[in-house]
Design an enzyme around this catalytic site. Structure first.
Site, PDB file in Angstrom:
ATOM      1  N   HIS A 198      16.593  48.029  39.990  1.00 38.61           N
ATOM      2  CA  HIS A 198      17.446  47.665  38.860  1.00 38.61           C
ATOM      3  C   HIS A 198      18.907  47.998  39.159  1.00 38.61           C
ATOM      4  O   HIS A 198      19.191  48.973  39.856  1.00 38.61           O
ATOM      5  CB  HIS A 198      17.031  48.439  37.605  1.00 38.61           C
ATOM      6  CG  HIS A 198      15.598  48.261  37.251  1.00 38.61           C
ATOM      7  ND1 HIS A 198      14.817  49.282  36.794  1.00 38.61           N
ATOM      8  CD2 HIS A 198      14.790  47.165  37.277  1.00 38.61           C
ATOM      9  CE1 HIS A 198      13.593  48.846  36.548  1.00 38.61           C
ATOM     10  NE2 HIS A 198      13.546  47.562  36.847  1.00 38.61           N
ATOM     11  N   ASP A 215       9.499  43.431  36.598  1.00 34.28           N
ATOM     12  CA  ASP A 215       9.832  43.797  37.972  1.00 34.28           C
ATOM     13  C   ASP A 215       9.114  42.907  38.986  1.00 34.28           C
ATOM     14  O   ASP A 215       9.622  42.662  40.071  1.00 34.28           O
ATOM     15  CB  ASP A 215       9.513  45.264  38.236  1.00 34.28           C
ATOM     16  CG  ASP A 215      10.527  46.196  37.571  1.00 34.28           C
ATOM     17  OD1 ASP A 215      11.617  45.729  37.187  1.00 34.28           O
ATOM     18  OD2 ASP A 215      10.224  47.392  37.449  1.00 34.28           O
ATOM     19  N   LYS A 247      24.399  56.037  38.931  1.00 37.10           N
ATOM     20  CA  LYS A 247      23.238  56.754  38.395  1.00 37.10           C
ATOM     21  C   LYS A 247      23.133  58.115  39.078  1.00 37.10           C
ATOM     22  O   LYS A 247      23.328  58.235  40.280  1.00 37.10           O
ATOM     23  CB  LYS A 247      21.939  55.989  38.660  1.00 37.10           C
ATOM     24  CG  LYS A 247      21.766  54.759  37.825  1.00 37.10           C
ATOM     25  CD  LYS A 247      20.407  54.110  38.083  1.00 37.10           C
ATOM     26  CE  LYS A 247      20.269  52.851  37.246  1.00 37.10           C
ATOM     27  NZ  LYS A 247      18.996  52.172  37.512  1.00 37.10           N
ATOM     28  N   TYR A 266      17.622  60.539  34.289  1.00 38.98           N
ATOM     29  CA  TYR A 266      18.811  60.020  34.958  1.00 38.98           C
ATOM     30  C   TYR A 266      19.925  59.757  33.960  1.00 38.98           C
ATOM     31  O   TYR A 266      19.699  59.435  32.803  1.00 38.98           O
ATOM     32  CB  TYR A 266      18.517  58.788  35.808  1.00 38.98           C
ATOM     33  CG  TYR A 266      17.955  57.585  35.091  1.00 38.98           C
ATOM     34  CD1 TYR A 266      18.770  56.523  34.748  1.00 38.98           C
ATOM     35  CD2 TYR A 266      16.598  57.505  34.776  1.00 38.98           C
ATOM     36  CE1 TYR A 266      18.258  55.405  34.106  1.00 38.98           C
ATOM     37  CE2 TYR A 266      16.081  56.402  34.138  1.00 38.98           C
ATOM     38  CZ  TYR A 266      16.911  55.350  33.802  1.00 38.98           C
ATOM     39  OH  TYR A 266      16.402  54.250  33.154  1.00 38.98           O
TER      40      TYR A 266
END
Length: 191
Positions: free
Chosen positions: A62, A168, A72, A132
């Site tokens: 992603h 996904d 991130k 995250y």
């Protein structure tokens, strides 16, 4: 806190320094000043938690296109994952290359994923929790993804994939137009 560059420009392993005593341990997982002094993003606007019940659960790849491209900061707080970054910045010397690291609840490490890189992981244990932080809020219009088995990426996963979302699974093969690599030009961050 120690920042070790990875082979992808701007990506870093973050080594934490747990302090333990008879009660357990304490570890600082983020410090804006330390990140800024290392030349890394120090402003995060959203914090997320991902839980995966089964070993072999794959999430990713992603990323978001500008202006919502995000940094991130990834940490595994329970279990273990094989974490992978793919560089999608066309002006990067590591364009379309990947690097991987194992993150776990006992490794005392984190992963810094720079803007313009896709991120994904597969769980190595049951009951995995990932925490995250991101530097930009989620923007559905800017969201993109890559398939974990896209032949253009040649990413090798350590175990078979037992669980994968339909989303996904359905990302298209790598295509510079769809995946917005020109939009990602100029996002190369100093290592």
């Amino acid at each position: 806190m120690k920042f070790t560059p990875l082979p992808l420009a701007g990506a870093h392993v973050i080594s934490l320094a747990p302090k333990a005593d008879d009660r357990g341990q304490f570890v600082r997982t983020f410090c804006a000043r330390a990140f800024a002094e290392a030349g890394l993003e120090s402003r995060f606007v959203q914090s997320n938690r991902s839980f995966s019940a089964r070993r072999g659960t794959l999430r990713g790849f992603h990323y978001q296109l500008p202006p919502s491209a995000e940094v991130k900061l990834v940490q595994c707080t329970r279990g273990a994952v094989h974490d992978v970054i793919v560089d999608l910045r066309p002006d990067s010397p590591s364009f379309l290359q990947s690097c991987a690291i194992e993150l776990s609840d006992i490794s005392a490490t984190g992963l810094y994923v720079p803007r313009g890189c896709a991120h994904g992981f597969v769980t190595l244990t049951d009951d995995v929790e990932i925490h995250y932080q991101v530097s930009a809020a989620h923007d559905p219009a800017a969201e993109r993804g890559l398939r974990h088995d896209d032949p253009a990426l040649q990413v090798h996963w350590p175990h078979g994939v037992a669980s994968l979302s339909d989303k996904d699974r359905s990302w298209p093969d790598f295509d510079p137009v769809y995946h917005g690599t020109e939009a990602l030009r100029g996002l190369l961050e100093a290592a």
